[in-house]
Write an enzyme that holds these catalytic residues in place. Structure first.
Site, mmCIF file in Angstrom:
data_model
loop_
_atom_site.group_PDB
_atom_site.id
_atom_site.type_symbol
_atom_site.label_atom_id
_atom_site.label_comp_id
_atom_site.label_asym_id
_atom_site.label_seq_id
_atom_site.Cartn_x
_atom_site.Cartn_y
_atom_site.Cartn_z
ATOM 1 N N LYS A 19 43.836 50.816 44.484
ATOM 2 C CA LYS A 19 45.086 50.753 45.228
ATOM 3 C C LYS A 19 45.705 49.406 44.910
ATOM 4 O O LYS A 19 45.255 48.372 45.394
ATOM 5 C CB LYS A 19 44.869 50.908 46.730
ATOM 6 C CG LYS A 19 44.208 52.225 47.120
ATOM 7 C CD LYS A 19 44.134 52.403 48.614
ATOM 8 C CE LYS A 19 45.480 52.703 49.207
ATOM 9 N NZ LYS A 19 46.046 53.980 48.767
ATOM 10 N N ASP A 57 37.363 49.674 44.641
ATOM 11 C CA ASP A 57 38.757 49.262 44.483
ATOM 12 C C ASP A 57 38.978 48.546 43.158
ATOM 13 O O ASP A 57 38.047 47.991 42.565
ATOM 14 C CB ASP A 57 39.148 48.301 45.615
ATOM 15 C CG ASP A 57 39.656 49.031 46.844
ATOM 16 O OD1 ASP A 57 39.918 50.237 46.754
ATOM 17 O OD2 ASP A 57 39.794 48.373 47.893
ATOM 18 N N MET A 77 49.809 40.112 49.519
ATOM 19 C CA MET A 77 50.646 41.141 48.899
ATOM 20 C C MET A 77 52.139 40.802 48.998
ATOM 21 O O MET A 77 52.969 41.665 49.236
ATOM 22 C CB MET A 77 50.364 42.517 49.538
ATOM 23 C CG MET A 77 48.916 42.963 49.388
ATOM 24 S SD MET A 77 48.537 44.470 50.323
ATOM 25 C CE MET A 77 48.591 43.868 52.017
#
Length: 261
Positions: free
Chosen positions: A58, A37, A170
């Protein structure tokens, strides 16, 4: 598929390369392919110099590798007889889609193993000397994503009523909406809030204010992702390197400027 073929879903930890587990390092040392990642510290790849590295980043707001493509790649590599590590920031089962990858491997009868990692929601708080739970201040902690898959609202009233520390992943891009929703759901506008950017890394930065003032303060300090938002009385325990500013005065100045514009 050979008997050696296996997929390891590995948590790389929150950013500091020393916070990865010994079991994760052993898996990296045996890996033939590593799907990594964006949030993984590149220093960790020193543990797998023999492996082929495949970036499958991502990141919110950025071009990302589709999850279905990653799932198919994990299955295909294992069917080719490879030992594969899927290296994910934090913990693979905490907003890391590790469950989706596990189910894909299970459906394809691919051997796999889960190797947990330290999640940034705990580590970033600890780096600021903020315990996510503290007797006398709360009775629990709730980890929540800053946005839902379908874009619908989160259960803000239930989250406020829980009287737990809220650790929001997030959520930086939605910070103004989060602040407004929490206050409208009954949270005090003066509730302490902290945002930590690049938690546990050498370039870690943080901002501490009230939940009402935090959108302004985070914008003023140019806080960027990846960042963790922490809301709750435990934020009052955070270490401070300088005198805390007057958040109410800062907020009023911001509102005045916005009104004048």
């Amino acid at each position: 598929m050979t008997s050696a073929a296996k997929v390891y879903l590995v948590g790389a930890g929150p950013g500091d390369p020393d916070l990865i587990t010994l079991k994760a390092i052993k898996a990296l040392q045996q890996a033939e392919v590593v799907l990594v990642d964006d949030l993984v510290n590149p220093a960790l790849l020193a543990h797998c110099p023999q492996a082929r590295i495949v970036p499958v980043g991502k990141r919110g707001g950025c071009k990302s590798t589709p999850q279905h493509f990653i799932n198919r790649m994990l299955v295909a590599l294992a069917e080719q007889g490879q030992q594969v590590v899927r290296l994910k920031g934090g913990d693979p089962f905490v907003f890391g889609r590790g469950g989706e990858e596990m189910l894909a491997l299970r459906a394809a009868n691919v051997p796999y193993e889960i190797i947990p990692g330290m999640t940034s929601g705990i580590a970033a708080c600890a780096s600021m000397e903020v315990p996510v739970t503290h007797r006398g201040l709360n009775h629990g902690v709730t980890f929540v994503t800053g946005h839902t898959q379908d874009g619908g609202p989160l259960p803000w009233q239930a989250l406020v009523a829980s009287n737990t520390t809220l650790v929001i992943y997030m959520g930086l891009q939605h910070l103004p909406e989060i602040s407004r929703a929490l206050i409208e759901a009954g949270m005090s506008a003066d509730m302490p809030c902290m945002v930590v950017e690049n938690g546990t890394r050498d370039d870690q930065r943080s901002v501490i204010s009230s939940i009402q003032a935090m959108p302004y303060e985070a914008h003023r300090e140019e806080i960027k992702s990846p960042a963790i938002i922490v809301v709750g009385e435990v934020v009052t325990l955070a270490k401070r390197t300088e005198q805390a500013p007057d958040w109410q005065h800062s907020l009023q100045s911001w509102l005045n400027q916005a009104h004048a514009a």
